[in-house]
Design a protein around this motif. Structure first.
Motif, PDB file in Angstrom:
ATOM      1  N   ARG A 107     -43.272  -7.161  29.981  1.00 25.45           N
ATOM      2  CA  ARG A 107     -43.277  -5.751  30.374  1.00 25.45           C
ATOM      3  C   ARG A 107     -43.000  -4.831  29.195  1.00 25.45           C
ATOM      4  N   THR A 108     -42.043  -5.181  28.338  1.00 26.40           N
ATOM      5  CA  THR A 108     -41.593  -4.264  27.292  1.00 26.40           C
ATOM      6  C   THR A 108     -41.913  -4.732  25.875  1.00 26.40           C
ATOM      7  N   GLY A 109     -42.156  -6.014  25.683  1.00 28.05           N
ATOM      8  CA  GLY A 109     -42.342  -6.526  24.346  1.00 28.05           C
ATOM      9  C   GLY A 109     -41.052  -6.778  23.605  1.00 28.05           C
ATOM     10  N   ASN A 110     -39.917  -6.634  24.274  1.00 23.51           N
ATOM     11  CA  ASN A 110     -38.625  -6.891  23.653  1.00 23.51           C
ATOM     12  C   ASN A 110     -38.252  -8.361  23.791  1.00 23.51           C
ATOM     13  N   PRO A 111     -37.497  -8.909  22.846  1.00 26.43           N
ATOM     14  CA  PRO A 111     -37.072 -10.304  22.950  1.00 26.43           C
ATOM     15  C   PRO A 111     -36.181 -10.536  24.164  1.00 26.43           C
ATOM     16  N   ILE A 112     -36.323 -11.709  24.746  1.00 25.63           N
ATOM     17  CA  ILE A 112     -35.423 -12.138  25.828  1.00 25.63           C
ATOM     18  C   ILE A 112     -34.441 -13.109  25.192  1.00 25.63           C
ATOM     19  N   GLY A 113     -33.400 -12.570  24.608  1.00 24.75           N
ATOM     20  CA  GLY A 113     -32.418 -13.405  23.930  1.00 24.75           C
ATOM     21  C   GLY A 113     -32.761 -13.581  22.458  1.00 24.75           C
ATOM     22  N   ARG A 114     -32.056 -14.491  21.840  1.00 22.04           N
ATOM     23  CA  ARG A 114     -32.190 -14.714  20.400  1.00 22.04           C
ATOM     24  C   ARG A 114     -33.216 -15.795  20.105  1.00 22.04           C
ATOM     25  N   PRO A 115     -33.683 -15.888  18.841  1.00 18.22           N
ATOM     26  CA  PRO A 115     -34.624 -16.953  18.483  1.00 18.22           C
ATOM     27  C   PRO A 115     -33.983 -18.331  18.617  1.00 18.22           C
ATOM     28  N   VAL A 116     -34.805 -19.330  18.911  1.00 21.43           N
ATOM     29  CA  VAL A 116     -34.345 -20.704  19.077  1.00 21.43           C
ATOM     30  C   VAL A 116     -35.085 -21.568  18.070  1.00 21.43           C
ATOM     31  N   LYS A 117     -34.322 -22.227  17.176  1.00 22.20           N
ATOM     32  CA  LYS A 117     -34.922 -22.991  16.094  1.00 22.20           C
ATOM     33  C   LYS A 117     -34.907 -24.489  16.382  1.00 22.20           C
ATOM     34  N   TYR A 118     -35.958 -25.162  15.880  1.00 25.77           N
ATOM     35  CA  TYR A 118     -36.043 -26.621  15.949  1.00 25.77           C
ATOM     36  C   TYR A 118     -36.533 -27.122  14.600  1.00 25.77           C
ATOM     37  N   ASN A 119     -35.966 -28.224  14.145  1.00 24.77           N
ATOM     38  CA  ASN A 119     -36.406 -28.857  12.907  1.00 24.77           C
ATOM     39  C   ASN A 119     -37.382 -29.981  13.255  1.00 24.77           C
ATOM     40  N   ILE A 120     -38.637 -29.789  12.878  1.00 30.68           N
ATOM     41  CA  ILE A 120     -39.684 -30.749  13.195  1.00 30.68           C
ATOM     42  C   ILE A 120     -40.214 -31.341  11.889  1.00 30.68           C
ATOM     43  N   VAL A 121     -40.288 -32.640  11.829  1.00 28.50           N
ATOM     44  CA  VAL A 121     -40.850 -33.319  10.663  1.00 28.50           C
ATOM     45  C   VAL A 121     -42.140 -33.993  11.095  1.00 28.50           C
ATOM     46  N   GLY A 122     -43.218 -33.656  10.404  1.00 26.87           N
ATOM     47  CA  GLY A 122     -44.504 -34.253  10.722  1.00 26.87           C
ATOM     48  C   GLY A 122     -45.518 -33.931   9.644  1.00 26.87           C
ATOM     49  N   VAL A 123     -46.650 -34.595   9.688  1.00 22.09           N
ATOM     50  CA  VAL A 123     -47.707 -34.382   8.716  1.00 22.09           C
ATOM     51  C   VAL A 123     -49.004 -34.140   9.482  1.00 22.09           C
ATOM     52  N   GLY A 124     -49.674 -33.032   9.169  1.00 22.33           N
ATOM     53  CA  GLY A 124     -50.942 -32.758   9.828  1.00 22.33           C
ATOM     54  C   GLY A 124     -51.001 -31.370  10.406  1.00 22.33           C
ATOM     55  N   ASN A 125     -51.941 -31.170  11.340  1.00 19.68           N
ATOM     56  CA  ASN A 125     -52.166 -29.865  11.944  1.00 19.68           C
ATOM     57  C   ASN A 125     -50.994 -29.441  12.806  1.00 19.68           C
ATOM     58  N   LEU A 126     -50.799 -28.109  12.889  1.00 21.09           N
ATOM     59  CA  LEU A 126     -49.853 -27.574  13.860  1.00 21.09           C
ATOM     60  C   LEU A 126     -50.456 -27.711  15.246  1.00 21.09           C
ATOM     61  N   ILE A 127     -49.737 -28.317  16.157  1.00 18.55           N
ATOM     62  CA  ILE A 127     -50.180 -28.510  17.537  1.00 18.55           C
ATOM     63  C   ILE A 127     -49.430 -27.538  18.440  1.00 18.55           C
ATOM     64  N   GLY A 128     -50.171 -26.813  19.251  1.00 19.95           N
ATOM     65  CA  GLY A 128     -49.544 -25.909  20.197  1.00 19.95           C
ATOM     66  C   GLY A 128     -49.117 -24.600  19.578  1.00 19.95           C
ATOM     67  N   PRO A 129     -48.152 -23.920  20.241  1.00 22.46           N
ATOM     68  CA  PRO A 129     -47.522 -24.364  21.491  1.00 22.46           C
ATOM     69  C   PRO A 129     -48.443 -24.186  22.701  1.00 22.46           C
ATOM     70  N   GLN A 130     -48.258 -25.069  23.671  1.00 21.85           N
ATOM     71  CA  GLN A 130     -48.957 -24.979  24.946  1.00 21.85           C
ATOM     72  C   GLN A 130     -47.947 -25.220  26.065  1.00 21.85           C
ATOM     73  N   VAL A 131     -48.152 -24.527  27.168  1.00 23.66           N
ATOM     74  CA  VAL A 131     -47.256 -24.670  28.319  1.00 23.66           C
ATOM     75  C   VAL A 131     -47.835 -25.704  29.273  1.00 23.66           C
TER      76      VAL A 131
END
Length: 508
Positions: free
Chosen positions: A181-205
């Motif tokens: 509705r507003t374009g404002n964040p719903i809370g703070r950013p959530v970080k994950y450390n991902i280790v991989g080699v290749g194309n970025l996959i997603g995100p998909q729901v």
């Protein structure tokens, strides 16, 4: 009688789309490798209009200087005229038009994701920006992928969004929930450390049969995280809405030994991921394109349904109904030697090859697509160089045309030994979409093409629309094999004249 005839001449007839074929030159495109294209009825005339974004070059005040500007443009589906145009602060990587309030009479909203930090919602009718995400919320990263639609998280009756940002180093991935509705964040950013080699996959729901919601993403692999876990961290609290508390037991079993929030879905050289409708189910299966081939995973428990070993797969498989079992099949493009590609249809039920054919094509990553007919079949559309109907043989029918001219071919499963040559272009097709005209049961094919680049001049940008029912009747028949039964032109025309197109049931 005179009054009736007078009224018949004075009252305008509703516009017909059966012969609505047009081509629009939009000037020169200055750089930019991305070619977003979207279809939506923005003016309420019953025809889907064309939205695209491109970068143009304008001369600056200094001698010989120029600057690039990005624009979001909407073209009329009727005649290709410009309905509106809006400037963008940066190049767009994706345009998605949808209704953020399902079941309401709200206007269509177009979400535009930029290549760096821009995320904006536009009113599709006026082209005016409704809101823009403050780029300060992405201060340590840039948008890695198009915005993704979520259920309503903040209970304001508008569906919400999630974006994935990536930092300067690959493992630094950050999810940000955004209010639709507003374009404002719903809370703070959530970080994950991902280790991989290749194309970025997603995100998909992904929504399971039980209603559990997961976000799929990764680098050369597929990880899943429950939307509930992202929401709880973003809000810094222990509770979540009841709709997010549902779990899928078979998915939860795949959590790491240390009970990490990340769930391992697939980890062997993943190139692409797409969701395909499972027959007789309210959920989807996962089609995974890897460096070794294709794997279809059952959505219920993430176990392989079938695996196909295949080298040289160039682009994302195109779903459609080729066989008679009402299970989605897949059209593939595979590199088959220098200047050649093999078109192949994979049986979605068994993973076996149902049809294949090699054709000359020098166009890199030419898009393929499909359209569904009323008898639950699909026609498949793809690009290749000219095939001569005069001297058919068991392999590619090489034409006498130069490699720079590409033709749009149509394959119907009822006639697997015939192509229909619908149109041609000397440019490079960078994007295509198929839309449906519900009133006339017609389909139309929209292409985004960049013309040949001349020295010192940027490539011209062309958008074209082709009515498929009209093109079916006007197309040239190409017989692929001498051994195949001959089909008369009259028989084929009678069959094609009865084809009616309907909206795709592929996605849930």
């Amino acid at each position: 009688m005179i009054l009736v005839l007078l009224c018949a001449f004075l009252i305008p007839c509703p516009p017909r789309d059966l012969h609505s074929t047009w081509s629009r030159h939009l000037g020169s495109q200055a750089g930019g490798d991305l070619s977003p294209l979207e279809l939506a009825d923005v003016n309420g005339d019953g025809l889907r209009d064309v939205l695209l974004s491109f970068v143009t070059s304008r001369n600056g005040s200094a001698a010989g200087s120029s600057r690039s500007t990005a624009n979001l443009v909407c073209l009329s589906g009727m005649n290709g005229s410009t309905l509106w145009s809006s400037p963008l602060p940066e190049e767009a990587q994706d345009i998605t038009c949808l209704d953020l309030m399902p079941g309401s009479v709200a206007e269509i909203i177009c979400l535009v994701t930029g290549t760096r930090k821009m995320l904006s919602a536009f009113n599709a009718t006026s082209g005016k920006a409704i809101w823009t995400l403050n780029p300060n919320y992405l201060s340590n990263g840039t948008l890695a992928a198009p915005v993704v639609l979520l259920p309503d998280l903040d209970e304001d009756h508008v569906r919400d969004l999630v974006v994935l940002a990536i930092g300067e180093t690959q493992p630094d991935l950050c999810f940000l929930l955004v209010s639709g509705r507003t374009g404002n964040p719903i809370g703070r950013p959530v970080k994950y450390n991902i280790v991989g080699v290749g194309n970025l996959i997603g995100p998909q729901v992904y929504v399971t049969a039980n209603g559990a919601v997961y976000i799929l993403f990764g680098f050369g692999n597929i990880q899943a995280v429950a939307l509930r876990d992202i929401f709880v961290q973003a809000q810094n609290r222990d509770s979540s809405p009841p709709s997010l508390q549902i779990e899928e037991p078979e998915w939860e079993k795949r959590r790491s030994i240390n009970l990490s929030e990340l769930i391992d879905v697939y980890s062997d050289g993943v190139e692409l991921l797409q969701m395909v409708k499972a027959p007789d189910s309210n959920c989807s299966n996962l089609l995974v394109t890897t460096r070794q081939g294709l794997v279809l995973l059952r959505g219920q428990n993430l176990t392989p349904y079938w695996t196909l070993s295949l080298q040289g797969l160039r682009s994302q498989p195109t779903p459609g109904y080729f066989t008679d079992d009402q299970t989605l099949d897949f059209l593939l493009q595979i590199q088959d030697g220098l200047g050649m590609k093999k078109m192949m249809v994979i049986d979605g039920d068994s993973g076996s090859i149902a049809w294949s054919y090699s054709a000359p094509c020098h166009m890199k990553d030419a898009p393929t697509t499909s359209a569904v007919t009323s008898d639950q079949k699909s026609v498949f559309l793809f690009w290749a160089e000219g095939l001569s109907p005069a001297s058919p043989n068991s392999d590619a029918l090489m034409g006498a045309e130069p490699p720079s001219l590409h033709h749009l071919y149509l394959l119907h499963p009822a006639f697997p030994s015939i192509f229909l040559d619908l149109t041609n272009t000397s440019g490079t097709v960078t994007a295509s979409e198929v839309g449906i005209n519900d009133l006339w049961k017609d389909a139309f094919y929209v292409t985004r093409t960049t013309g040949p680049i001349s020295e010192g001049h940027p490539a011209p940008l062309v958008v074209s629309k082709l009515s498929l029912r009209w093109a079916l009747m006007e197309g040239q028949m190409v017989q692929l094999k001498e051994t195949a039964p001959k089909i008369g032109r009259g028989e084929l025309r009678r069959f094609l004249s009865r084809i009616k197109f309907v909206d795709s049931p592929y996605q849930i």
